[in-house]
Design a protein around this motif. Structure first.
Motif, PDB file in Angstrom:
ATOM      1  N   LEU A   4       0.834  -1.195   0.000  1.00 39.51           N
ATOM      2  CA  LEU A   4       0.000   0.000   0.000  1.00 39.51           C
ATOM      3  C   LEU A   4       0.872   1.249   0.000  1.00 39.51           C
ATOM      4  O   LEU A   4       1.950   1.267   0.585  1.00 39.51           O
ATOM      5  N   HIS A  66      -9.256  -0.706   3.066  1.00 36.06           N
ATOM      6  CA  HIS A  66      -9.805  -1.556   2.010  1.00 36.06           C
ATOM      7  C   HIS A  66      -8.755  -1.858   0.936  1.00 36.06           C
ATOM      8  O   HIS A  66      -9.087  -2.150  -0.211  1.00 36.06           O
ATOM      9  N   ASN A  67      -7.504  -1.749   1.352  1.00 35.31           N
ATOM     10  CA  ASN A  67      -6.355  -2.145   0.515  1.00 35.31           C
ATOM     11  C   ASN A  67      -6.231  -1.330  -0.777  1.00 35.31           C
ATOM     12  O   ASN A  67      -5.827  -1.845  -1.811  1.00 35.31           O
ATOM     13  N   ARG A  68      -6.601  -0.042  -0.692  1.00 40.28           N
ATOM     14  CA  ARG A  68      -6.470   0.859  -1.839  1.00 40.28           C
ATOM     15  C   ARG A  68      -5.456   1.942  -1.500  1.00 40.28           C
ATOM     16  O   ARG A  68      -5.591   2.627  -0.473  1.00 40.28           O
ATOM     17  N   TYR A  92      -1.502   1.165   8.754  1.00 37.35           N
ATOM     18  CA  TYR A  92      -1.829   0.250   7.658  1.00 37.35           C
ATOM     19  C   TYR A  92      -0.592  -0.246   6.912  1.00 37.35           C
ATOM     20  O   TYR A  92      -0.714  -0.834   5.845  1.00 37.35           O
TER      21      TYR A  92
END
Length: 125
Positions: A4, A66-68, A92
């Motif tokens: 990320l 949300h892994n964006r 994160y």
């Protein structure tokens, strides 16, 4: 899995932050988006600036969760203004990249020259 990324674009109004952010393949968030109405018109209200930055941080956190990967384009005049994003990136495990935009364009939000002058004086490198 790709790591990320949280990219912060900082600079004075009219330096090209939003323009650059739109070219990146990342979720683009900036506090100015908080002031856009349903028709896409910009309706700035200084009394809501704190809420706009809270919204921006929560949108950033939501997308990273949300892994964006995310790009945040704000002025970040003072270094401490990036602290919340540093913590979010750490939370994160996102790679934090900070870029400074130095273009000399007309502010798309019609920020008065007197305000830009004050921001330039207050800038922390």
């Amino acid at each position: 899995m790709k790591k990320l990324e949280l990219r912060l674009l900082r600079g004075l109004p009219g330096s090209g932050k939003s323009t650059l952010a739109k070219t990146l393949n990342l979720v683009h968030i900036e506090a100015d988006q908080f002031f856009e109405n349903d028709k896409g018109e910009y309706c700035f209200d200084a009394k809501l600036l704190s809420s706009a930055h809270q919204w921006c941080q929560s949108q950033c956190e939501y997308n990273l969760s949300h892994n964006r990967s995310v790009v945040v384009a704000n002025t970040f005049i003072k270094l401490w203004e990036m602290d919340a994003y540093r913590k979010i990136a750490q939370q994160y495990n996102a790679e934090l990249i900070i870029d400074t935009c130095r273009g000399q364009f007309k502010s798309v939000h019609n920020v008065p020259e007197s305000v830009i002058k004050r921001m330039r004086k207050d800038w922390e490198a």
